[in-house]
Design an enzyme around this catalytic site. Structure first.
Site, PDB file in Angstrom:
ATOM      1  N   CYS A 128       0.812  -1.141  -0.067  1.00  0.00           N
ATOM      2  CA  CYS A 128       0.003  -0.113  -0.022  1.00  0.00           C
ATOM      3  C   CYS A 128       0.982   1.107  -0.014  1.00  0.00           C
ATOM      4  O   CYS A 128       0.770   2.064  -0.753  1.00  0.00           O
ATOM      5  CB  CYS A 128      -0.701   0.111   1.152  1.00  0.00           C
ATOM      6  SG  CYS A 128      -2.247   1.425   1.424  1.00  0.00           S
ATOM      7  N   CYS A 210      -1.565   8.624   7.406  1.00  0.00           N
ATOM      8  CA  CYS A 210      -2.805   7.895   7.184  1.00  0.00           C
ATOM      9  C   CYS A 210      -3.638   7.217   8.340  1.00  0.00           C
ATOM     10  O   CYS A 210      -3.068   6.621   8.951  1.00  0.00           O
ATOM     11  CB  CYS A 210      -2.683   6.815   5.776  1.00  0.00           C
ATOM     12  SG  CYS A 210      -1.966   7.101   4.553  1.00  0.00           S
ATOM     13  N   CYS A 213      -3.152   3.671   9.845  1.00  0.00           N
ATOM     14  CA  CYS A 213      -1.890   3.172  10.282  1.00  0.00           C
ATOM     15  C   CYS A 213      -1.338   4.253  11.155  1.00  0.00           C
ATOM     16  O   CYS A 213      -0.156   4.571  11.442  1.00  0.00           O
ATOM     17  CB  CYS A 213      -0.962   3.200   9.097  1.00  0.00           C
ATOM     18  SG  CYS A 213      -1.473   2.220   7.744  1.00  0.00           S
ATOM     19  N   CYS A 236       7.756   4.985   5.649  1.00  0.00           N
ATOM     20  CA  CYS A 236       6.798   4.151   4.362  1.00  0.00           C
ATOM     21  C   CYS A 236       7.705   4.116   3.150  1.00  0.00           C
ATOM     22  O   CYS A 236       7.145   3.531   2.330  1.00  0.00           O
ATOM     23  CB  CYS A 236       5.926   5.532   4.238  1.00  0.00           C
ATOM     24  SG  CYS A 236       6.544   7.098   3.958  1.00  0.00           S
TER      25      CYS A 236
HETATM   26  S1  SF4 Z   1       0.457   4.766   5.675  1.00  0.00           S
HETATM   27 FE1  SF4 Z   1      -0.968   2.961   5.717  1.00  0.00          FE
HETATM   28  S2  SF4 Z   1      -2.789   3.610   4.410  1.00  0.00           S
HETATM   29 FE2  SF4 Z   1      -1.053   5.125   4.018  1.00  0.00          FE
HETATM   30  S3  SF4 Z   1       0.057   4.358   2.290  1.00  0.00           S
HETATM   31 FE3  SF4 Z   1       1.067   3.440   3.888  1.00  0.00          FE
HETATM   32  S4  SF4 Z   1       0.151   1.302   4.327  1.00  0.00           S
HETATM   33 FE4  SF4 Z   1      -1.424   2.600   2.922  1.00  0.00          FE
END
Ligand code: SF4
Length: 240
Positions: A128, A210, A213, A236
């Site tokens: 993701c 986000c 998370c 990330c």
């Molecule tokens: S922080 Fe969570 S929801 Fe956002 S892009 Fe990464 S995995 Fe996806």
């Protein structure tokens, strides 16, 4: 002629195959720059970046606040501001973006994932983040020579050694003007310039990403400990 990928090429991330050599003459002496900027005001660093890279420079923000936006647009009102709209931001974050757009009249570029982007629920966090953050940043930085981020050493232990000027996995120059700025000075600028802050900070959050998370911090010594709190993930992938 068609080139067939080897197993190695398919499995090793592209960035691991690329050397991190300075890509621009402005950073030929990158150690000297970091030494020079260690005690510099962020505006001095941003001014240098604008002069060195001109239109090939942009900044990225997640709209946790508008501190870097406030400083950078004060130096160059036309600097491109990149926001990665993952589709999973808190409503409060999107409101910060709207307020910033109205207040600073931003040269704003919003990147959004493709319709078939990986989903945190079905595909997991790594996939993701890969398709809703990293791919979007790759797209936004195509053709650029340099970018600025709001990384700070006091964001958390994993960022304690953040340099002010570095070369990213693409070979682009990355500038972190706030990295070494003392928190007291940053806080003073926020108060004096009425910098927009995400209201979630007043609700116990110490780092905002986000919503699926992000939780309030689990460890009071680590402001980012509420990010991906149910896994070992700490970043990330944007800042490799
Ligand atoms: S922080 Fe969570 S929801 Fe956002 S892009 Fe990464 S995995 Fe996806």
């Amino acid at each position: 002629m068609t080139t067939q990928n080897t197993t190695l090429e398919r499995t090793v991330p592209v960035f691991l195959r690329r050397p991190r050599t300075p890509s621009h003459p402005a950073v030929a002496d990158i150690d000297g720059l970091n030494e020079r900027f260690e005690a510099a005001h962020p505006e001095t660093i941003i001014r240098w970046a604008v002069d060195a890279f001109g239109d090939s420079l942009c900044l990225t923000t997640s709209f946790q606040d508008t501190l870097l936006v406030d400083l950078a647009t004060g130096v160059d009102p036309e600097v491109e501001v990149v926001f990665l709209d993952t589709g999973f931001h808190f409503a409060e974050t999107l409101r910060v973006a709207r307020r910033a757009q109205a207040r600073y009249r931003l040269n704003l570029r919003v990147e959004r994932p493709d319709a078939d982007a990986a989903d945190v629920w079905a595909d997991g966090q790594a996939a993701c983040c890969g398709s809703r953050k990293v791919e979007l940043l790759d797209r936004a930085l195509a053709g650029r020579a340099a970018w600025m981020s709001g990384l700070r050493r006091d964001d958390g232990p994993q960022r304690a050694r953040t340099p002010i000027v570095e070369v990213d996995r693409r070979g682009l120059v990355k500038i972190n003007p706030l990295a070494a700025w003392p928190a007291a000075e940053a806080d003073r600028h926020v108060a004096e310039h009425d910098v927009i802050r995400n209201p979630l900070f007043a609700d116990g959050f110490t780092s905002v990403g986000c919503w699926p998370c992000t939780e309030r911090p689990l460890d009071e010594t680590d402001p980012r400990s509420g990010r991906w709190a149910d896994s070992a993930k700490t970043e990330c992938g944007l800042h490799l």
